[in-house]
Design an enzyme around this catalytic site. Sequence first.
Site, PDB file in Angstrom:
ATOM      1  N   HIS A   1     -12.380  -5.093   0.594  1.00  0.00           N
ATOM      2  CA  HIS A   1     -11.636  -4.498   1.379  1.00  0.00           C
ATOM      3  C   HIS A   1     -12.194  -4.685   2.671  1.00  0.00           C
ATOM      4  CE1 HIS A   1      -9.262  -1.460  -1.301  1.00  0.00           C
ATOM      5  NE2 HIS A   1      -9.826  -2.406  -2.106  1.00  0.00           N
ATOM      6  N   GLY A   2     -10.806  -4.774   3.648  1.00  0.00           N
ATOM      7  CA  GLY A   2     -11.373  -5.044   5.362  1.00  0.00           C
ATOM      8  C   GLY A   2     -11.790  -6.174   5.480  1.00  0.00           C
TER       9      GLY A   2
ATOM     10  N   GLU B   1     -12.033   2.579  -6.244  1.00  0.00           N
ATOM     11  CA  GLU B   1     -13.077   2.238  -5.034  1.00  0.00           C
ATOM     12  C   GLU B   1     -14.367   3.276  -5.199  1.00  0.00           C
ATOM     13  OE1 GLU B   1     -12.567   3.539  -0.623  1.00  0.00           O
ATOM     14  OE2 GLU B   1     -11.237   1.965  -1.280  1.00  0.00           O
TER      15      GLU B   1
ATOM     16  N   ASP C   1      -1.319  -1.044  -3.550  1.00  0.00           N
ATOM     17  CA  ASP C   1      -2.626  -1.041  -3.368  1.00  0.00           C
ATOM     18  C   ASP C   1      -3.028   0.694  -2.628  1.00  0.00           C
ATOM     19  OD1 ASP C   1      -5.335  -2.044  -2.739  1.00  0.00           O
ATOM     20  OD2 ASP C   1      -4.768  -2.384  -0.750  1.00  0.00           O
ATOM     21  N   HIS C   2      -4.254   1.034  -2.517  1.00  0.00           N
ATOM     22  CA  HIS C   2      -4.689   2.307  -2.205  1.00  0.00           C
ATOM     23  C   HIS C   2      -3.810   3.548  -2.631  1.00  0.00           C
ATOM     24  CE1 HIS C   2      -8.316   1.372   0.107  1.00  0.00           C
ATOM     25  NE2 HIS C   2      -7.845   0.394   0.547  1.00  0.00           N
TER      26      HIS C   2
ATOM     27  N   ASN D   1      -9.374  -8.894   0.295  1.00  0.00           N
ATOM     28  CA  ASN D   1      -8.211  -8.077   0.779  1.00  0.00           C
ATOM     29  C   ASN D   1      -7.949  -8.392   2.150  1.00  0.00           C
ATOM     30  OD1 ASN D   1      -8.047  -7.036  -1.695  1.00  0.00           O
ATOM     31  ND2 ASN D   1      -7.847  -5.015  -1.170  1.00  0.00           N
TER      32      ASN D   1
ATOM     33  N   THR E   1      -4.858  -6.447   8.453  1.00  0.00           N
ATOM     34  CA  THR E   1      -4.880  -6.460   9.433  1.00  0.00           C
ATOM     35  C   THR E   1      -4.610  -7.734  10.330  1.00  0.00           C
ATOM     36  OG1 THR E   1      -6.239  -4.204   9.899  1.00  0.00           O
ATOM     37  CG2 THR E   1      -5.998  -5.429  11.885  1.00  0.00           C
TER      38      THR E   1
ATOM     39  N   ASP F   1      -7.056   5.078  -5.512  1.00  0.00           N
ATOM     40  CA  ASP F   1      -7.821   5.413  -4.758  1.00  0.00           C
ATOM     41  C   ASP F   1      -8.082   6.934  -4.859  1.00  0.00           C
ATOM     42  OD1 ASP F   1      -9.753   5.843  -2.392  1.00  0.00           O
ATOM     43  OD2 ASP F   1      -8.438   4.811  -1.271  1.00  0.00           O
TER      44      ASP F   1
ATOM     45  N   SER G   1       0.871  -1.342  -0.127  1.00  0.00           N
ATOM     46  CA  SER G   1       0.031  -0.155  -0.021  1.00  0.00           C
ATOM     47  C   SER G   1       0.907   1.148  -0.130  1.00  0.00           C
ATOM     48  CB  SER G   1      -0.928   0.117   1.208  1.00  0.00           C
ATOM     49  OG  SER G   1       0.002   0.223   2.331  1.00  0.00           O
TER      50      SER G   1
END
Length: 275
Positions: A203-204, A132, A80-81, A225, A228, A102, A46
């Site tokens: 995501h998340g 996104e 990413d992002h 994705n 965490t 993003d 990211s």
Amino acid sequence: MPLTRTADLMATGEAVFAFNVITLEHAEAVATGAEAAGAPAILQISENAVRFHGGNLAPLAAATTAVARASRAPLALHLDHVESVELLHAAAAHDFGSVMFDASKLPHAENVKATAEAARWAHERGLWLEAELGRIGGKAGDAHTPGVRTDPAEAAAYVADTNVDALAVAVGSSHAMTERTATLDHALISALRDAVPVPLVLHGSSGVPDEELRRAIGAGMRKINVGTALNTACTAEIRAFLNRDRRVVDPRKYLTPARTAMADTVARFLRAIST
């Protein structure tokens, strides 16, 4: 084996997991976990990870690429992002097969314009581009508010106007969740799948239970994705090790079990969708 292109993995029509890479240990863990599960995966770096490494993409990208090429599992490399156009343009020089651009913080018209330009640039260089629509968020409750979820009609128009290759949508997951308690809107996922002609991205996913993930994939999610969950496993092992022996100063002592814990987490996610 040679790097696999994200586009090739997505072209199979099967769901593919993408795992965030922050350190070399993360990349090694993803490769080990994918090999153990006998499944492909995407290693994604990211913009935040690049910022952590002093804003220099090259070292982490080179290390991650080397790990992917040495692996027996089919692995792709994804940026990413990305909010910075400069970082987007660096992707082509560092073996990335895909980028998530993003522009979701911009007003809608500006988001469409910036994303369409990013897609045009990426396609001219053979890169697959994800974008996104909808606010996925990273604060408790943010993405669970119905008003911030992705509208299917808007999603269809957005994809048509930007020519992106995949769309990350807000359907009930949230970034940075450390407990797997998210409940997804599966009817919305199905409606988005029917409205949008490109793969949907969740995501998340660290906060999404296995059964919810399986249902989401069945409803149409294709790129999943996870970030965490790896950090949670890593930090727990390091904390436990240092609590047992506060005299340790050699990082290899605690990074070894931390890397193993991340690899086990990767394999668990990959196996969850095959059961």
